[in-house]
Write a protein that holds these residues in place. Structure first.
Motif, mmCIF file in Angstrom:
data_model
loop_
_atom_site.group_PDB
_atom_site.id
_atom_site.type_symbol
_atom_site.label_atom_id
_atom_site.label_comp_id
_atom_site.label_asym_id
_atom_site.label_seq_id
_atom_site.Cartn_x
_atom_site.Cartn_y
_atom_site.Cartn_z
ATOM 1 N N MET A 1 0.844 -1.197 0.000
ATOM 2 C CA MET A 1 0.000 0.000 0.000
ATOM 3 C C MET A 1 0.878 1.245 0.000
ATOM 4 O O MET A 1 1.902 1.284 0.658
ATOM 5 N N ASN A 77 -3.196 -9.628 -4.769
ATOM 6 C CA ASN A 77 -2.526 -8.721 -3.827
ATOM 7 C C ASN A 77 -2.512 -7.301 -4.381
ATOM 8 O O ASN A 77 -2.710 -6.330 -3.643
ATOM 9 N N GLU A 78 -2.284 -7.188 -5.696
ATOM 10 C CA GLU A 78 -2.245 -5.869 -6.325
ATOM 11 C C GLU A 78 -3.602 -5.182 -6.225
ATOM 12 O O GLU A 78 -3.688 -3.974 -5.966
ATOM 13 N N ASN A 81 -4.040 -3.838 -2.741
ATOM 14 C CA ASN A 81 -3.263 -2.604 -2.593
ATOM 15 C C ASN A 81 -3.978 -1.417 -3.218
ATOM 16 O O ASN A 81 -3.970 -0.305 -2.682
ATOM 17 N N THR A 119 -5.396 -5.644 6.820
ATOM 18 C CA THR A 119 -4.232 -6.121 6.055
ATOM 19 C C THR A 119 -3.204 -6.870 6.908
ATOM 20 O O THR A 119 -2.264 -7.438 6.353
ATOM 21 N N GLU A 414 -0.355 -1.132 -10.075
ATOM 22 C CA GLU A 414 -0.159 -0.677 -8.702
ATOM 23 C C GLU A 414 1.202 -1.055 -8.115
ATOM 24 O O GLU A 414 1.816 -0.277 -7.399
ATOM 25 N N MET A 415 1.699 -2.234 -8.425
ATOM 26 C CA MET A 415 2.919 -2.707 -7.771
ATOM 27 C C MET A 415 4.200 -2.249 -8.474
ATOM 28 O O MET A 415 5.273 -2.282 -7.889
#
Length: 606
Positions: A1, A77-78, A81, A119, A414-415
């Protein structure tokens, strides 16, 4: 995040009064329409469920996944986030618009706690990635090009492998994060709530700092002495915040067996310690030919036997003190961006037209300026405290450069979009340079050229010399805190130990200046952040020299570099330009541009 946004610019560049025109304000509805929007409730409910499901599906199983399974895990996971980042961006940006508002502060705190709780079960993700055998991971990348795209993410995660704690301790530290955040909020709220009285006028910190760039020397002195008085009145609070934050960091670093206090920052910046040390050594060695030489020139221009600290950012005697209204500021920056490449102007336009900039100085608003990328499926937001000085135009150019960079990098997802701090300053400093060169070309008289050159040199000294001095101060602060609690006087002494060395013999220091460490947000929010400014300035100076040389295809290479976001190491990003930041001579190339500007100023005196 993503981290919450925070003011990152040294707030010395604001100033001015008068009618600035129609200053834009944020429209945060692209994130959520309000704090009780049904979409926000929907996202929080989804996050709570998806985090629990993710942990149930994957905890203890990452090492057994095939390439397709690991890719599916990464994509989930992305998405987590992204949704969590959207919530925290909305809460953080609302808070920074009015940090003194109790409801906004509570909303931010509540969102932080919810996201932290949701989280915490995901802490296993990075821990288990670090337990996957190197050969197994390489085979997965060979088997899936979609997964191989994320190799830079895995590389940065696995860089933390030697410093990883047990799963239980990592979860504990994750949960404890909200306590550290509370100390940051105490700092922000204390700074935003300070009031200063200058010439009978009650001001916030931004308005008071702006007086340090006034033509009237008596106003500059009054502001400096008032800053010192208020900082001294609050120095115990600031010392408590710094002691606590530095001690917390020392404890975590010790448990992780980090070799130095700076190691964590170097890892997150994806930069080698020796590269940072080469930068630091080059800048410190250049103090005499940069800041010492420039301030000696300025001392003569101001007609002083010795300069006081309130003269450091004084305008030159011949400087036009007119106010630059918002429309002119927008045109100046956009003309410079479009002249470089119309694609840059096209990306920058919505910031002005769609409520992506919050420009006005308002009571309770966070000081300084920043560009926050939010999440990749929305857009960045820029915060300014615009008061109409020419340097405020440069701050607009700087933050807009961040915004352009963040828009271009968003396609990475995002990552991979988030750029290490060392590279995050590239587009911002380049945008400043474009704007400065445009203004320099338009100078009609030698006096105008001199004022512009001097202003640019001062900005570069603030970005390079001052930030490396800040870095040295932090290194000393964290080293001293390891030996025990620091009194305000201890911290004051550390601050003064770097000031004379960096600024040079042209200065005298008033009583009270020793407390001026107290208002710098970087030290609290992001220890050792500051060297990224010097890194970015040196990198851009080297880049700009390649551009000036007429390098074929420079614009396309530049856009490719920005689009890469965090997907490439600095060596890969700079290679197309024939540059290498690990070469000690690289930094001399950047510093020689500053020195060259000072040469020209000295020649004008001839």
């Amino acid at each position: 995040m993503r981290d919450l946004p925070f003011p990152v610019r040294d707030a010395n560049a604001a100033g001015g009064t008068g009618n600035l025109g129609n200053l834009p304000e944020w429209d945060l509805s692209d994130l959520y329409s309000s704090e009780d929007a049904p979409e926000l409730d929907r996202d929080l409910t989804w996050l709570e469920g998806e985090c629990a499901s993710f942990a149930a599906d994957y905890e203890g199983k990452l090492a057994d996944l095939d390439a397709a399974g690991l890719l599916a895990c990464v994509l989930r996971n992305e998405k987590i986030n992204s949704v969590a980042g959207r919530v925290m961006s909305f809460a953080g940006l609302r808070y920074y618009q009015l940090t003194t508002d109790a409801d906004r502060a509570k909303f931010l705190s509540d969102m932080q706690e919810k996201i932290t709780i949701f989280t915490t079960p995901l802490v296993f993700f990075t821990l288990e990635i670090n337990r996957i055998d190197d050969d197994v991971l390489k085979a997965h990348f060979d088997a899936s090009t979609d997964l191989a795209r994320y190799e830079p993410v895995f590389r940065r995660i696995r860089a933390m492998k030697p410093y990883q704690l047990s799963d239980e301790l990592e979860k504990f530290l994750h949960d404890l994060g909200v306590v550290g955040d509370a100390w940051e909020r105490l700092f922000d709220e204390t700074i935003a709530g300070l009031t200063f009285t200058v010439d009978g006028e009650e001001l916030n910190i931004e308005g008071t700092l702006s007086f340090l760039t006034e033509q009237d020397r008596s106003k500059r002195e009054a502001a400096a002495r008032e800053l010192a008085r208020v900082f001294q009145d609050n120095v115990k609070t600031f010392a408590r915040v710094h002691n606590t934050q530095a001690k917390e960091k020392e404890i975590v670093d010790r448990w992780r067996n980090m070799p130095t206090a700076q190691t964590g920052r170097h890892l997150s910046n994806d930069v080698e310690p020796e590269v940072v040390e080469a930068l630091r050594e080059a800048v410190v060695a250049a103090y005499p030919k940069l800041s010492h030489r420039y301030y000696e020139l300025k001392r003569k221009w101001l007609g002083l036997d010795v300069m006081q600290v309130w003269d450091r950012n004084a305008p030159l005697p011949m400087e036009d003190s007119r106010i630059v209204d918002w429309a002119e500021a927008e045109k100046t920056v956009m003309d410079a961006y479009n002249a470089f490449d119309p694609r840059m102007g096209e990306i920058a336009t919505p910031f002005f037209t769609k409520g992506w900039i919050d420009a006005a100085v308002k009571p309770g608003k966070a000081p300084g300026a920043f560009a926050h990328p939010t999440v990749t499926d929305v857009h960045p937001y820029v915060m300014l405290n615009y008061l109409g000085k020419p340097r405020d135009v440069m701050t607009l150019a700087h933050e807009l450069g961040h915004g352009v960079h963040q828009v271009l990098a968003a396609d990475q997802g995002e990552m991979l979009s988030s750029t290490p701090l060392t590279l995050a300053e590239t587009a911002s400093v380049f945008g400043e340079m474009l704007t400065f060169r445009k203004m320099l070309d338009q100078a009609e008289t030698p006096e105008q050229r001199k004022v512009l050159l001097a202003g640019k040199v001062e900005d570069m000294i603030n970005t390079v010399v001052r930030q490396i001095a800040f870095y040295d101060f932090e290194c000393k602060l964290h080293a001293a805190r390891r030996e025990g609690e620091l009194t305000p006087d201890d911290i004051n002494a550390l601050w003064m130990s770097v000031q004379a060395e960096s600024l040079g013999p042209a200065f005298e220091y008033m009583d009270g200046y020793e407390t001026f460490w107290a208002y710098i947000p970087h030290f609290v929010h992001s220890p050792f952040y500051v060297y990224a400014y010097a890194f970015g300035d040196g990198l851009v100076n080297a880049l700009y020299s390649v551009y000036e040389s007429g390098s074929e295809g420079f614009e396309d290479k530049y856009f490719d570099m920005l689009r890469a976001g965090g997907s490439k190491h600095h060596k890969e990003l700079l290679a197309p330009f024939g540059l290498d930041a690990s070469d000690p001579k690289f930094w001399d190339k950047g510093l020689s541009m500053i020195s060259g500007f000072i040469d020209e100023l000295e020649a004008m005196e001839g």
